[in-house]
Design a protein around this motif. Structure first.
Motif, PDB file in Angstrom:
ATOM      1  N   VAL A 171      -9.155  -8.977 -23.281  1.00 43.35           N
ATOM      2  CA  VAL A 171      -9.702  -9.160 -24.622  1.00 43.35           C
ATOM      3  C   VAL A 171      -9.673 -10.651 -24.951  1.00 43.35           C
ATOM      4  CG1 VAL A 171      -9.504  -8.549 -27.052  1.00 43.35           C
ATOM      5  CG2 VAL A 171      -8.841  -6.899 -25.285  1.00 43.35           C
ATOM      6  N   VAL A 172     -10.834 -11.192 -25.305  1.00 40.78           N
ATOM      7  CA  VAL A 172     -10.953 -12.613 -25.646  1.00 40.78           C
ATOM      8  C   VAL A 172     -11.495 -12.735 -27.062  1.00 40.78           C
ATOM      9  CG1 VAL A 172     -12.008 -14.824 -25.036  1.00 40.78           C
ATOM     10  CG2 VAL A 172     -11.370 -13.212 -23.235  1.00 40.78           C
ATOM     11  N   ASP A 173     -10.766 -13.449 -27.900  1.00 39.00           N
ATOM     12  CA  ASP A 173     -11.176 -13.693 -29.277  1.00 39.00           C
ATOM     13  C   ASP A 173     -12.075 -14.921 -29.319  1.00 39.00           C
ATOM     14  OD1 ASP A 173     -11.457 -14.027 -31.989  1.00 39.00           O
ATOM     15  OD2 ASP A 173      -9.404 -14.690 -32.356  1.00 39.00           O
ATOM     16  N   VAL A 174     -13.340 -14.734 -29.667  1.00 41.70           N
ATOM     17  CA  VAL A 174     -14.297 -15.850 -29.735  1.00 41.70           C
ATOM     18  C   VAL A 174     -14.841 -16.000 -31.156  1.00 41.70           C
ATOM     19  CG1 VAL A 174     -14.972 -15.762 -27.308  1.00 41.70           C
ATOM     20  CG2 VAL A 174     -16.125 -14.285 -28.961  1.00 41.70           C
ATOM     21  N   SER A 175     -14.026 -15.668 -32.140  1.00 44.56           N
ATOM     22  CA  SER A 175     -14.463 -15.697 -33.530  1.00 44.56           C
ATOM     23  C   SER A 175     -14.545 -17.123 -34.060  1.00 44.56           C
ATOM     24  CB  SER A 175     -13.492 -14.887 -34.399  1.00 44.56           C
ATOM     25  OG  SER A 175     -12.193 -15.451 -34.337  1.00 44.56           O
ATOM     26  N   ASN A 176     -15.455 -17.316 -34.992  1.00 45.83           N
ATOM     27  CA  ASN A 176     -15.571 -18.569 -35.754  1.00 45.83           C
ATOM     28  C   ASN A 176     -15.767 -19.783 -34.858  1.00 45.83           C
ATOM     29  OD1 ASN A 176     -15.789 -20.003 -38.131  1.00 45.83           O
ATOM     30  ND2 ASN A 176     -13.586 -20.250 -38.399  1.00 45.83           N
ATOM     31  N   ASN A 177     -16.671 -19.671 -33.872  1.00 45.62           N
ATOM     32  CA  ASN A 177     -17.113 -20.847 -33.123  1.00 45.62           C
ATOM     33  C   ASN A 177     -18.118 -21.593 -33.998  1.00 45.62           C
ATOM     34  OD1 ASN A 177     -16.698 -21.180 -29.808  1.00 45.62           O
ATOM     35  ND2 ASN A 177     -16.013 -19.245 -30.678  1.00 45.62           N
ATOM     36  N   ARG A 178     -17.813 -22.807 -34.373  1.00 43.33           N
ATOM     37  CA  ARG A 178     -18.671 -23.547 -35.289  1.00 43.33           C
ATOM     38  C   ARG A 178     -19.138 -24.854 -34.672  1.00 43.33           C
ATOM     39  NH1 ARG A 178     -13.526 -22.716 -36.295  1.00 43.33           N
ATOM     40  NH2 ARG A 178     -12.140 -24.436 -36.850  1.00 43.33           N
ATOM     41  N   VAL A 179     -20.390 -25.200 -34.973  1.00 45.03           N
ATOM     42  CA  VAL A 179     -21.019 -26.380 -34.407  1.00 45.03           C
ATOM     43  C   VAL A 179     -20.562 -27.609 -35.183  1.00 45.03           C
ATOM     44  CG1 VAL A 179     -23.208 -27.510 -33.881  1.00 45.03           C
ATOM     45  CG2 VAL A 179     -23.008 -25.018 -33.694  1.00 45.03           C
ATOM     46  N   THR A 180     -20.022 -28.595 -34.486  1.00 44.89           N
ATOM     47  CA  THR A 180     -19.570 -29.832 -35.121  1.00 44.89           C
ATOM     48  C   THR A 180     -20.574 -30.962 -34.962  1.00 44.89           C
ATOM     49  OG1 THR A 180     -18.346 -30.444 -33.121  1.00 44.89           O
ATOM     50  CG2 THR A 180     -17.147 -29.234 -34.821  1.00 44.89           C
ATOM     51  N   ALA A 216     -27.071 -31.469 -26.305  1.00 49.44           N
ATOM     52  CA  ALA A 216     -25.860 -30.659 -26.219  1.00 49.44           C
ATOM     53  C   ALA A 216     -25.451 -30.185 -27.603  1.00 49.44           C
ATOM     54  CB  ALA A 216     -24.718 -31.454 -25.585  1.00 49.44           C
ATOM     55  N   LEU A 217     -24.656 -29.124 -27.605  1.00 51.10           N
ATOM     56  CA  LEU A 217     -24.029 -28.635 -28.829  1.00 51.10           C
ATOM     57  C   LEU A 217     -22.523 -28.814 -28.690  1.00 51.10           C
ATOM     58  CD1 LEU A 217     -25.930 -25.291 -29.585  1.00 51.10           C
ATOM     59  CD2 LEU A 217     -26.129 -27.455 -30.796  1.00 51.10           C
ATOM     60  N   GLN A 218     -21.938 -29.482 -29.676  1.00 53.69           N
ATOM     61  CA  GLN A 218     -20.489 -29.661 -29.701  1.00 53.69           C
ATOM     62  C   GLN A 218     -19.889 -28.571 -30.588  1.00 53.69           C
ATOM     63  OE1 GLN A 218     -18.107 -32.833 -31.935  1.00 53.69           O
ATOM     64  NE2 GLN A 218     -18.406 -33.786 -29.930  1.00 53.69           N
ATOM     65  N   VAL A 219     -18.950 -27.809 -30.034  1.00 57.88           N
ATOM     66  CA  VAL A 219     -18.413 -26.628 -30.711  1.00 57.88           C
ATOM     67  C   VAL A 219     -16.900 -26.751 -30.814  1.00 57.88           C
ATOM     68  CG1 VAL A 219     -18.247 -24.109 -30.645  1.00 57.88           C
ATOM     69  CG2 VAL A 219     -20.302 -25.243 -29.789  1.00 57.88           C
ATOM     70  N   THR A 220     -16.346 -26.245 -31.915  1.00 56.20           N
ATOM     71  CA  THR A 220     -14.895 -26.201 -32.082  1.00 56.20           C
ATOM     72  C   THR A 220     -14.455 -24.772 -32.351  1.00 56.20           C
ATOM     73  OG1 THR A 220     -13.009 -27.174 -33.249  1.00 56.20           O
ATOM     74  CG2 THR A 220     -14.927 -26.626 -34.574  1.00 56.20           C
ATOM     75  N   ALA A 228     -25.311 -28.739 -37.621  1.00 60.21           N
ATOM     76  CA  ALA A 228     -23.884 -28.997 -37.774  1.00 60.21           C
ATOM     77  C   ALA A 228     -23.325 -28.149 -38.909  1.00 60.21           C
ATOM     78  CB  ALA A 228     -23.647 -30.476 -38.047  1.00 60.21           C
ATOM     79  N   GLY A 229     -22.229 -27.459 -38.627  1.00 56.93           N
ATOM     80  CA  GLY A 229     -21.617 -26.578 -39.609  1.00 56.93           C
ATOM     81  C   GLY A 229     -21.960 -25.122 -39.408  1.00 56.93           C
ATOM     82  N   ALA A 230     -22.940 -24.825 -38.554  1.00 52.67           N
ATOM     83  CA  ALA A 230     -23.340 -23.437 -38.326  1.00 52.67           C
ATOM     84  C   ALA A 230     -22.316 -22.724 -37.455  1.00 52.67           C
ATOM     85  CB  ALA A 230     -24.715 -23.390 -37.666  1.00 52.67           C
ATOM     86  N   THR A 231     -22.225 -21.417 -37.623  1.00 54.22           N
ATOM     87  CA  THR A 231     -21.332 -20.580 -36.819  1.00 54.22           C
ATOM     88  C   THR A 231     -22.139 -19.877 -35.735  1.00 54.22           C
ATOM     89  OG1 THR A 231     -19.877 -20.212 -38.718  1.00 54.22           O
ATOM     90  CG2 THR A 231     -19.677 -18.686 -36.879  1.00 54.22           C
ATOM     91  N   VAL A 232     -21.584 -19.861 -34.527  1.00 47.81           N
ATOM     92  CA  VAL A 232     -22.265 -19.225 -33.392  1.00 47.81           C
ATOM     93  C   VAL A 232     -21.689 -17.823 -33.199  1.00 47.81           C
ATOM     94  CG1 VAL A 232     -22.904 -19.416 -30.971  1.00 47.81           C
ATOM     95  CG2 VAL A 232     -22.504 -21.488 -32.324  1.00 47.81           C
ATOM     96  N   PRO A 233     -22.429 -16.764 -33.520  1.00 43.54           N
ATOM     97  CA  PRO A 233     -21.909 -15.403 -33.330  1.00 43.54           C
ATOM     98  C   PRO A 233     -21.910 -15.018 -31.861  1.00 43.54           C
ATOM     99  CG  PRO A 233     -24.165 -15.337 -34.146  1.00 43.54           C
ATOM    100  CD  PRO A 233     -23.763 -16.784 -34.129  1.00 43.54           C
ATOM    101  N   VAL A 234     -21.041 -14.093 -31.507  1.00 43.15           N
ATOM    102  CA  VAL A 234     -20.898 -13.707 -30.110  1.00 43.15           C
ATOM    103  C   VAL A 234     -22.155 -13.032 -29.593  1.00 43.15           C
ATOM    104  CG1 VAL A 234     -19.802 -11.524 -30.758  1.00 43.15           C
ATOM    105  CG2 VAL A 234     -19.441 -12.455 -28.470  1.00 43.15           C
TER     106      VAL A 234
END
Length: 224
Positions: free
Chosen positions: A31-40, A52-56, A99-105
């Protein structure tokens, strides 16, 4: 474009469990939690020389963030994360995010897809030759006194009279960046943003991992 330039997600390894099929077969999954990946940051060819997309991912206290990083994240309007990573993507993919957008799984992965998972392996400390390099032990009988798990001879006689560089010997084991390839996505929990991936992935519980579309996935039979 190579699949290595596809968008991935950052996450945290939660642990392992089993899923049962309708036939009663047990499938071990991680199980891998990939919640709240957001573009910086969205990097472009014109401004940065590559796309490229920088993600945190994760959450970090403001007191634990350096001023340059805090200013960079404030410009994007996102909360400070524990890890930041870039994914090389096409211009079409980059244009879909700001920037600021969230990437859903579900925007990146689907059930049945092959993925590569990268993580840091568990540290084992200073390990002997047998354990570190998966050598076979010597016999434990017929006069073998206290030499069961020793490497044996490590060099030659007077010529060359030295140990060649790269000789596999005792030393530090673990804490290596390892990628496990071609794992299957068995299930996606969209509500909790969880990936259930068949098999084991590198790292301990709570460790950070990077999940990408598989680079060496074989095409299905009959595909063009």
């Amino acid at each position: 474009m190579s699949l290595s330039n596809s968008l991935g997600l950052l996450g945290r390894k939660v642990g392992m469990m089993r899923l049962f099929t309708d036939d009663g077969d047990a499938i071990p999954v991680t199980v891998v939690d990939v919640s709240n990946n957001r573009v910086t940051q969205v990097k472009s060819q014109e401004k940065d020389g590559y796309v490229a997309l920088q993600v945190t991912f994760g959450s970090r206290k403001a007191s634990r963030v350096t001023k340059p990083v805090a200013g960079h994240l404030a410009k994007a309007g996102v909360e400070a994360g524990e890890i930041i990573q870039e994914f090389r993507v096409t211009a079409d993919t980059a244009s879909q995010y700001q920037a600021g957008a969230t990437v859903p799984v579900t925007a990146v992965f689907a059930v049945g897809q092959k993925v590569d998972v990268q993580g840091t392996t568990i540290g084992k400390g200073f390990a002997g030759t047998i354990k570190r390099h998966h050598f076979g032990s010597q016999r434990a009988s017929h006069g073998n006194s206290r030499s069961h798990n020793v490497p044996g001879s490590i060099s030659m006689a007077q010529d060359p009279g030295r140990v060649f560089p790269g000789k596999r010997m005792s030393g530090h084991l673990g804490v290596d960046l390892v990628t496990t390839q071609n794992l299957d996505v068995i299930r996606i929990d969209e509500a909790r943003q969880l990936l259930l991936i068949k098999g084991a992935v590198p790292g301990s519980k709570g460790g950070f991992v990077t999940v990408r579309p598989a680079i060496k996935a074989k095409a299905s039979k009959g595909a063009n």
